[in-house]
Design a protein around this motif. Structure first.
Motif, PDB file in Angstrom:
ATOM      1  N   VAL A 165       1.204  -1.076  -0.529  1.00 21.79           N
ATOM      2  CA  VAL A 165      -0.013  -0.041  -0.210  1.00 21.79           C
ATOM      3  C   VAL A 165       1.184   1.700  -0.014  1.00 21.79           C
ATOM      4  N   GLU A 166       0.923   2.126  -1.359  1.00 24.55           N
ATOM      5  CA  GLU A 166       1.849   2.801  -1.005  1.00 24.55           C
ATOM      6  C   GLU A 166       0.744   4.604  -0.472  1.00 24.55           C
ATOM      7  N   SER A 167       0.390   4.571   0.251  1.00 25.24           N
ATOM      8  CA  SER A 167      -0.094   5.304   0.323  1.00 25.24           C
ATOM      9  C   SER A 167      -1.265   5.669   2.177  1.00 25.24           C
ATOM     10  N   VAL A 168      -0.063   5.712   2.225  1.00 25.75           N
ATOM     11  CA  VAL A 168       0.229   5.405   4.073  1.00 25.75           C
ATOM     12  C   VAL A 168      -0.043   7.081   4.805  1.00 25.75           C
ATOM     13  N   ASP A 169      -1.432   8.035   4.437  1.00 27.40           N
ATOM     14  CA  ASP A 169      -1.056   9.330   4.601  1.00 27.40           C
ATOM     15  C   ASP A 169      -1.384   9.578   6.454  1.00 27.40           C
ATOM     16  N   ASP A 170      -1.338   9.153   7.554  1.00 28.54           N
ATOM     17  CA  ASP A 170      -2.075   9.616   8.831  1.00 28.54           C
ATOM     18  C   ASP A 170      -1.592   8.460   9.832  1.00 28.54           C
ATOM     19  N   GLU A 171      -1.443   8.215  11.149  1.00 24.97           N
ATOM     20  CA  GLU A 171      -1.088   7.582  11.670  1.00 24.97           C
ATOM     21  C   GLU A 171      -2.526   6.570  11.857  1.00 24.97           C
ATOM     22  N   LYS A 172      -3.786   6.743  11.807  1.00 23.03           N
ATOM     23  CA  LYS A 172      -4.847   5.929  12.128  1.00 23.03           C
ATOM     24  C   LYS A 172      -5.278   5.121  10.972  1.00 23.03           C
ATOM     25  N   ILE A 173      -4.324   5.280   9.161  1.00 20.82           N
ATOM     26  CA  ILE A 173      -5.003   4.622   8.218  1.00 20.82           C
ATOM     27  C   ILE A 173      -3.802   3.129   8.344  1.00 20.82           C
ATOM     28  N   ALA A 174      -2.477   3.811   9.602  1.00 29.21           N
ATOM     29  CA  ALA A 174      -1.327   2.910   9.363  1.00 29.21           C
ATOM     30  C   ALA A 174      -2.026   1.640  10.031  1.00 29.21           C
ATOM     31  N   ASN A 175      -2.507   2.164  11.475  1.00 22.00           N
ATOM     32  CA  ASN A 175      -3.400   1.494  12.715  1.00 22.00           C
ATOM     33  C   ASN A 175      -4.385   0.343  12.446  1.00 22.00           C
ATOM     34  N   HIS A 176      -4.835   1.037  11.665  1.00 21.43           N
ATOM     35  CA  HIS A 176      -5.769   0.108  11.103  1.00 21.43           C
ATOM     36  C   HIS A 176      -5.613  -0.801  10.194  1.00 21.43           C
ATOM     37  N   LEU A 177      -4.053  -0.183   9.024  1.00 21.25           N
ATOM     38  CA  LEU A 177      -3.770  -1.859   8.045  1.00 21.25           C
ATOM     39  C   LEU A 177      -3.389  -2.688   9.150  1.00 21.25           C
ATOM     40  N   ASP A 178      -2.628  -2.158   9.988  1.00 15.16           N
ATOM     41  CA  ASP A 178      -1.524  -2.872  11.402  1.00 15.16           C
ATOM     42  C   ASP A 178      -2.330  -3.838  11.771  1.00 15.16           C
ATOM     43  N   ARG A 179      -4.274  -3.386  12.180  1.00 14.96           N
ATOM     44  CA  ARG A 179      -4.563  -4.727  13.242  1.00 14.96           C
ATOM     45  C   ARG A 179      -5.606  -5.610  12.149  1.00 14.96           C
ATOM     46  N   VAL A 180      -5.782  -5.907  10.714  1.00 17.25           N
ATOM     47  CA  VAL A 180      -6.127  -5.993   9.979  1.00 17.25           C
ATOM     48  C   VAL A 180      -5.539  -7.239   9.364  1.00 17.25           C
ATOM     49  N   VAL A 181      -4.286  -6.747   9.234  1.00 19.74           N
ATOM     50  CA  VAL A 181      -3.443  -7.474   8.314  1.00 19.74           C
ATOM     51  C   VAL A 181      -2.781  -8.842   9.351  1.00 19.74           C
ATOM     52  N   GLU A 182      -3.106  -8.334  10.971  1.00 20.56           N
ATOM     53  CA  GLU A 182      -2.462  -9.855  11.972  1.00 20.56           C
ATOM     54  C   GLU A 182      -4.009  -9.848  12.015  1.00 20.56           C
ATOM     55  N   SER A 183      -5.013  -9.423  11.572  1.00 18.28           N
ATOM     56  CA  SER A 183      -6.326 -10.800  12.408  1.00 18.28           C
ATOM     57  C   SER A 183      -6.682 -11.116  11.554  1.00 18.28           C
ATOM     58  N   ILE A 184      -6.297 -11.251   9.509  1.00 17.96           N
ATOM     59  CA  ILE A 184      -6.762 -11.894   8.837  1.00 17.96           C
ATOM     60  C   ILE A 184      -4.882 -13.050   8.944  1.00 17.96           C
ATOM     61  N   GLY A 185      -4.251 -13.102   9.551  1.00 19.35           N
ATOM     62  CA  GLY A 185      -3.150 -13.498   9.909  1.00 19.35           C
ATOM     63  C   GLY A 185      -1.767 -13.474   8.095  1.00 19.35           C
ATOM     64  N   ARG A 186      -2.163 -12.861   7.406  1.00 16.27           N
ATOM     65  CA  ARG A 186      -1.065 -12.670   6.154  1.00 16.27           C
ATOM     66  C   ARG A 186      -0.099 -11.743   6.378  1.00 16.27           C
ATOM     67  N   LYS A 187       0.998 -12.449   5.944  1.00 13.32           N
ATOM     68  CA  LYS A 187       2.541 -12.070   5.859  1.00 13.32           C
ATOM     69  C   LYS A 187       2.402 -10.100   6.329  1.00 13.32           C
ATOM     70  N   PRO A 188       3.226  -9.879   7.153  1.00  9.33           N
ATOM     71  CA  PRO A 188       3.516  -8.373   6.936  1.00  9.33           C
ATOM     72  C   PRO A 188       3.282  -8.252   5.770  1.00  9.33           C
ATOM     73  N   LEU A 189       2.923  -6.188   5.510  1.00  9.46           N
ATOM     74  CA  LEU A 189       2.177  -5.577   4.606  1.00  9.46           C
ATOM     75  C   LEU A 189       3.817  -4.349   4.271  1.00  9.46           C
ATOM     76  N   LYS A 190       4.439  -3.908   2.934  1.00 11.95           N
ATOM     77  CA  LYS A 190       5.005  -3.359   3.157  1.00 11.95           C
ATOM     78  C   LYS A 190       4.199  -2.411   2.317  1.00 11.95           C
ATOM     79  N   VAL A 191       4.280  -1.425   3.129  1.00 12.83           N
ATOM     80  CA  VAL A 191       4.370   0.586   2.647  1.00 12.83           C
ATOM     81  C   VAL A 191       4.737   1.080   2.779  1.00 12.83           C
ATOM     82  N   LEU A 192       4.174   2.553   2.126  1.00 15.10           N
ATOM     83  CA  LEU A 192       5.361   3.658   1.449  1.00 15.10           C
ATOM     84  C   LEU A 192       4.244   4.839   2.628  1.00 15.10           C
ATOM     85  N   VAL A 193       4.706   5.466   3.141  1.00 13.10           N
ATOM     86  CA  VAL A 193       4.969   6.640   3.219  1.00 13.10           C
ATOM     87  C   VAL A 193       4.241   7.656   2.878  1.00 13.10           C
TER      88      VAL A 193
END
Length: 242
Positions: free
Chosen positions: A105-133
């Motif tokens: 995901v190349e479009s992480v532009d605030d902490e809220k969306i980062a936290n949300h992605l972090d939680r969902v990646v964990e809850s669905i159990g996929r491998k860590p997701l690469k992100v760009l700020v």
């Protein structure tokens, strides 16, 4: 334009883009494999993406959640999808659930969306997701992205506060009309210097996603590692007739 003609045109255009990328990389003293071409396929049919895939290309970018959710399941699983559009928190779960081969995901532009992605990646159990700020380098209010003065803070948050995300670098869109000036690229490059210093990482570990159809050669010469090219490969975007 007939479908086959369109496909032929896309393959010719892809070859031309890859050649131009190679030349720009060499001109700036880098290897061509140090620059990734993300083929931006928004509004384009699956059949056309498939042609470009069959020609050997694997990195594709989409801007709209609904569109990538529709297309990704119809296409091979070894495609590396990049999500490059503005992402709303309420769409994160459907995006990650539908596209297991989402590479970044190349479009992480605030902490809220980062936290949300972090939680969902964990809850669905996929491998860590690469992100760009995503950094707003033009100062235009209509553009998403963190102000350059906040890039270190947000990068730190992703790297230290989001264990299921992999901080991979910075992205910018540039100006409102999608052109960029050397100043936009320079701003992003300076952000990288600061972020790498603050995080104690080498600049090679921090990607710069900058440059689109109109200015990718200049972006590569200024250090881009990731260019997002749509219309030059696929032809003008086709929005549904209202």
């Amino acid at each position: 334009m007939a479908a086959t003609a369109m496909e032929g045109a896309a393959l010719t255009a892809l070859r031309s883009v890859l050649f131009r990328v190679q030349q720009a990389a060499e001109k700036s003293g880098r290897r061509p494999d140090q620059v990734k071409v993300v083929a931006v396929s928004k509004t384009k049919p699956v059949s056309l993406i498939r042609q470009v895939y069959d020609a050997g290309h694997r990195s594709f970018g989409e801007n709209y959640v609904q569109e990538i959710i529709d297309k990704a399941p119809q296409l091979p699983e070894d495609i590396e999808w990049h999500f490059i559009g503005h992402l709303q928190s309420n769409k994160v779960k459907s995006l990650l659930a539908a596209v297991p081969n989402l590479a970044m995901v190349e479009s992480v532009d605030d902490e809220k969306i980062a936290n949300h992605l972090d939680r969902v990646v964990e809850s669905i159990g996929r491998k860590p997701l690469k992100v760009l700020v995503q950094v707003n380098t033009s100062g235009e209010e209509s553009k998403s992205g963190v102000d350059p003065s906040g890039c270190v803070e947000l990068a730190k948050h992703v790297k230290l506060g989001c264990p299921n995300l992999e901080f991979s670098g910075l992205m910018t869109i540039g100006m409102l009309d999608y052109t960029s000036t050397p100043k936009n690229f320079e701003t992003l490059s300076n952000c990288r210097i600061e972020v790498c210093k603050a995080l104690g990482i080498a600049e090679e570990q921090c990607e710069l996603s900058m440059g689109m159809s109109g200015d990718f050669e200049m972006a590569i010469e200024m250090g881009s590692t990731n260019v997002r090219i749509g219309s030059t490969i696929f032809g003008p975007r086709e929005y549904p007739k209202k």
